[in-house]
Write a protein that holds these residues in place. Structure first.
Motif, PDB file in Angstrom:
ATOM      1  N   ALA A 261       0.870  -1.170   0.000  1.00 16.85           N
ATOM      2  CA  ALA A 261       0.000   0.000   0.000  1.00 16.85           C
ATOM      3  C   ALA A 261       0.907   1.220   0.000  1.00 16.85           C
ATOM      4  CB  ALA A 261      -0.900   0.003   1.231  1.00 16.85           C
ATOM      5  N   SER A 291      -4.568  -1.249  -3.015  1.00 18.76           N
ATOM      6  CA  SER A 291      -5.623  -0.256  -3.214  1.00 18.76           C
ATOM      7  C   SER A 291      -6.224  -0.323  -4.608  1.00 18.76           C
ATOM      8  CB  SER A 291      -5.070   1.154  -2.969  1.00 18.76           C
ATOM      9  OG  SER A 291      -4.647   1.292  -1.626  1.00 18.76           O
ATOM     10  N   THR A 322      -6.498  -0.322   3.300  1.00 19.78           N
ATOM     11  CA  THR A 322      -6.694  -1.461   2.394  1.00 19.78           C
ATOM     12  C   THR A 322      -5.771  -2.621   2.742  1.00 19.78           C
ATOM     13  OG1 THR A 322      -5.229  -0.318   0.824  1.00 19.78           O
ATOM     14  CG2 THR A 322      -7.603  -0.133   0.456  1.00 19.78           C
TER      15      THR A 322
END
Length: 401
Positions: A261, A291, A322
């Protein structure tokens, strides 16, 4: 108009495909659609194995009427009561009011929970080891609890040596004219979707799948008819062997999956550098931006690869949103027997690495190796640490080679 596929001389596929469905079970993307398989056995007695989702039930009813060719329907075997396989039961009962529903005790209770079925509808309650004789065919019932609901059973036709496997051995993806796995290049074009289906739908219940596989190993199986995906009539080990690996949480390949991420690209850069160093060492590596890539794809990959790296910035003193969702999903799917490393990033306090590790400590047989902690962006000293992590992964990778 009807669309029937002949499986054997007296067994017909009467199911349907749905290519308009965007999210299976409201969670899993299905860009190539999904098939809902139902099978009609024509013997002295006629038998329908399961139904289909309500979105395509008209296709089932058309196919069923054509397949029966004026005959009545004697039995409807309901192996799995999840609505994608049972939703058409009400309309089947309206069309064939004398049909007998064949269920086990749990599925009988479930079908009453989901649908308003008149008490006059005939039900045959079966248990493991029971046999239903339809003429030439002898149908044996085998319980398969938690594959992936508690009421699931499978049916073995001892005459034709066919296993009607419910959700077992299924796959995402509509059937584009072909019905048999040997009609396509399954390993090249469909294995990834079979893995994604298994790991996300059934992956949590590896022990229960192993139990079913043990029962199935004692049967002389010539064909497998699942409720999603292709029918298997040749080279059954092409689907059985992956199931043995997936359900035992054994990696398919010795290599690295990096899931990252990144807010402004700095954590992504660290992940990119690590991936480059690994490829330079000859180690297969795949990368996913959590993501962007659907979680179901990353979970599937995590079941495939032996080594996993998770790279996340610290966000609100925790793991990036996420990434946290992905890790929670993986832990809930019982991922185990993996080697895991972390890259954390934090501009003032970096805490995501510790928190990611704590989540995976709930899993079995996890080998934790190096961790790199970055402050905002990769500097020369951190480049050395990433190189050291690549070396540590290489040493572990060589042990699995």
């Amino acid at each position: 108009m009807y669309n029937i596929k002949k499986i054997t001389e007296n067994l017909l596929w009467v199911g349907a495909n749905d290519r308009r469905l965007a999210m299976f079970e409201g969670v899993y993307s299905v860009p190539d659609g999904v098939s809902y398989n139902a099978y009609l056995l024509l013997d002295e007695k006629t038998v329908l194995f399961d139904t289909v989702d309500k979105a395509v039930q008209e296709r089932l009813l058309e196919n069923l009427e054509e397949g029966l060719n004026g005959r009545t329907l004697d039995y409807l075997i309901m192996q799995h009561i999840e609505p994608d396989h049972s939703a058409a039961v009400i309309n089947v009962l309206r069309q064939y009011p004398d049909v007998t529903l064949v269920l086990n005790e749990k599925s009988s209770a479930f079908v009453s929970q989901f649908f308003n079925i008149d008490e006059s509808v005939k039900r045959l309650i079966v248990k493991e080891g029971d046999i239903l004789t339809t003429g030439k065919h002898h149908l044996h019932f085998v319980n398969a609890p938690m594959v992936h609901w508690p009421e699931v059973m499978v049916t073995y036709d001892a005459t034709s040596k066919i296993l009607f496997s419910a959700d077992g051995f299924g796959s995402f993806g509509a059937l584009n004219g072909a019905i048999f796995a040997d009609e396509v290049d399954f390993a090249r074009d469909y294995l990834d979707e079979a893995r994604r289906y298994y790991t996300n739908i059934v992956g949590k219940y590896g022990a229960q799948v192993q139990s079913l596989l043990k029962k199935a190993s004692g049967l002389d199986i010539a064909m497998i008819c699942p409720l999603h995906g292709f029918v298997w009539r040749k080279n059954l080990n092409e689907i059985i062997n992956p199931y043995l690996k997936w359900s035992s949480y054994e990696p398919e390949e010795n290599g690295v999956m990096i899931a990252y991420a990144s807010v402004y690209g700095n954590t992504e850069n660290a992940a990119e550098i690590l991936a480059s160093r690994l490829w330079e060492k000859g180690i297969k590596t795949v990368m996913f931006d959590v993501s962007v890539t659907p979680a179901s794809d990353i979970i599937s990959a995590a079941f495939k690869w032996s080594h996993l790296v998770f790279a996340s910035p610290t966000y609100n003193a925790g793991i990036f949103v996420t990434m946290e969702a992905l890790i929670n999903d993986l832990v809930s799917h019982n991922i185990q027997n993996r080697t895991i490393a972390f890259i954390e990033n934090g501009s003032w306090v970096a805490t995501s690495g510790k928190q990611m590790r704590e989540k995976f400590e709930k899993c079995k047989n996890i080998n934790f190796i190096g961790e790199v902690s970055i402050k905002s962006s990769v500097k020369a000293d951190k480049l050395e640490e990433i190189n050291a992590l690549a070396h540590e992964i290489e040493e572990s990778w060589q042990k699995h080679a």
